[in-house]
Design an enzyme around this catalytic site. Structure first.
Site, short mmCIF file in Angstrom:
data_model
loop_
_atom_site.label_atom_id
_atom_site.label_comp_id
_atom_site.label_asym_id
_atom_site.label_seq_id
_atom_site.Cartn_x
_atom_site.Cartn_y
_atom_site.Cartn_z
N PRO A 42 -7.95 -8.41 28.01
CA PRO A 42 -7.65 -9.56 29.10
C PRO A 42 -6.49 -9.27 30.27
O PRO A 42 -5.55 -9.03 29.64
CB PRO A 42 -7.58 -10.89 28.48
CG PRO A 42 -7.18 -10.37 27.16
CD PRO A 42 -7.66 -8.98 26.92
N GLU A 43 -6.87 -9.18 31.64
CA GLU A 43 -5.64 -9.10 32.45
C GLU A 43 -5.20 -10.41 33.09
O GLU A 43 -5.91 -11.48 32.73
CB GLU A 43 -6.28 -8.02 33.45
CG GLU A 43 -6.48 -6.85 33.08
CD GLU A 43 -5.21 -5.93 32.73
OE1 GLU A 43 -4.36 -6.33 33.15
OE2 GLU A 43 -5.33 -4.89 31.99
N HIS A 96 -11.45 -14.06 11.51
CA HIS A 96 -10.30 -13.54 12.35
C HIS A 96 -9.75 -14.99 12.98
O HIS A 96 -9.27 -14.86 14.26
CB HIS A 96 -10.58 -12.64 13.52
CG HIS A 96 -11.00 -11.31 12.73
ND1 HIS A 96 -10.53 -10.60 12.02
CD2 HIS A 96 -12.46 -10.75 12.88
CE1 HIS A 96 -11.29 -9.65 11.50
NE2 HIS A 96 -12.64 -9.61 12.05
N ARG A 134 -8.38 -7.70 16.64
CA ARG A 134 -7.41 -6.68 16.62
C ARG A 134 -6.02 -7.04 16.53
O ARG A 134 -5.42 -6.16 16.33
CB ARG A 134 -7.93 -6.03 18.09
CG ARG A 134 -9.29 -5.32 17.97
CD ARG A 134 -9.38 -4.46 19.35
NE ARG A 134 -8.75 -3.35 19.43
CZ ARG A 134 -8.51 -2.48 20.60
NH1 ARG A 134 -9.39 -2.67 21.34
NH2 ARG A 134 -7.82 -1.37 20.25
#
Ligand SMILES: [Zn+2]
Length: 287
Positions: free
Chosen positions: A2-3, A97, A121
């Site tokens: 994500p930016e 997660h 991650r």
């Protein structure tokens, strides 16, 4: 990954859902992120009410006050490479997660679902800071100005970029991606902004005219704001708690278009590697 535009969209979508909600119960389910979750600090937010949602660089900042308003804290969230931060219905089964789960209720005591950070991650972050001093925290102290948004006092523009470049050398692309100068210009948006401003990515930051700096500042703002506007059209996906929340495709003019015709001139898009990252540009119109 994500930016800045994705994070801003997450902020806008959650703002409506979270403001005035109370953290009924904070559950640290899997503390093992790259920076391990501080269970005691997070659980201490139980009973706090959400005042506002802000964003600094790619951090979401949830401002909360304790029930008697004796303390004001910031819950900072970073999505890392793969994090998703969404509100799901209260009965939604826990995800694999799901590192952090915050059970919400509204001011009337009704349950409002569960705010959760899911991150396969594990590069995401969640930590608590004192609202009075968060800006001097190590995650934020060295960040440059915001190109969009209003959390810093220093105005972003051509003069600012020019002053930051003073005495520096090196290629333009690396300069624009330096978060100590300006935050939120990731690899894709750097190529896009340089193309819009007609500036060659390898051009030195020394001896650049103020007109060019102004064009660059405007281009950076433009590509980010356009991406936010485009992402905003998918806002409903977030509020429904869809799996894709927080990630969207934006239309790009030059990035990933190697060999294709430039959208502005007769040139063809070329790819080069700078600092181990791909840069796309048009040799015909970027100088
Ligand atoms: Zn061109």
């Amino acid at each position: 990954m994500p930016e800045l535009p994705e994070v801003e969209i997450v902020r806008r979508s959650l703002e409506r859902r979270l403001t005035d909600c109370v953290f009924d119960r904070v559950e640290v389910r899997a503390p093992a992120l790259r920076e391990p979750l501080d269970r005691a600090a997070l659980e201490a937010l139980q009973g706090c009410r959400v005042e506002s949602l802000e964003r600094r660089a790619k951090y979401l900042l949830i401002r909360v006050t304790s029930s008697r308003r004796e303390s004001c804290n910031i819950l900072a969230i970073h999505l890392g490479m793969s994090g998703r931060f969404t509100v799901v219905p209260k009965d939604e089964p826990y995800a694999r997660h799901e590192h952090l789960a915050i059970h919400l209720r509204d001011a009337d005591g009704h349950r409002r679902g569960r705010l959760r950070l899911v991150d396969p991650r594990r590069f995401g972050q969640a930590f608590v800071l004192d609202a009075a001093t968060w800006q001097s925290d190590r995650h934020f102290a060295h960040l440059g100005v915001e190109p969009v948004g209003d959390l810093v006092s220093e105005p972003f523009g051509g003069s600012y970029l020019e002053s930051q470049a003073e005495g520096r050398r090196g290629p333009m692309k690396a300069f624009l991606m330096d978060a100590r100068v300006v935050v939120g210009v990731g690899n894709i948006y750097a190529s896009e902004a340089l193309w819009r401003a007609r500036v060659h990515p390898k051009r030195s930051v020394a001896r650049v005219s103020i007109r060019t700096w102004n064009r660059l500042a405007e281009a950076i703002r433009g590509v980010l704001n356009d991406a936010i506007a485009e992402g905003g059209t998918t806002l409903n996906d977030f509020t429904d708690g869809e799996g894709n929340a927080g990630y969207f495709q934006v239309s790009l003019d030059v990035y990933d278009r190697e060999g294709e015709p430039c959208r502005r001139c007769e040139g063809r898009v070329r790819r080069i590697v700078q600092s181990n990252r791909s840069t796309y540009y048009c040799p015909g119109c970027q100088r």
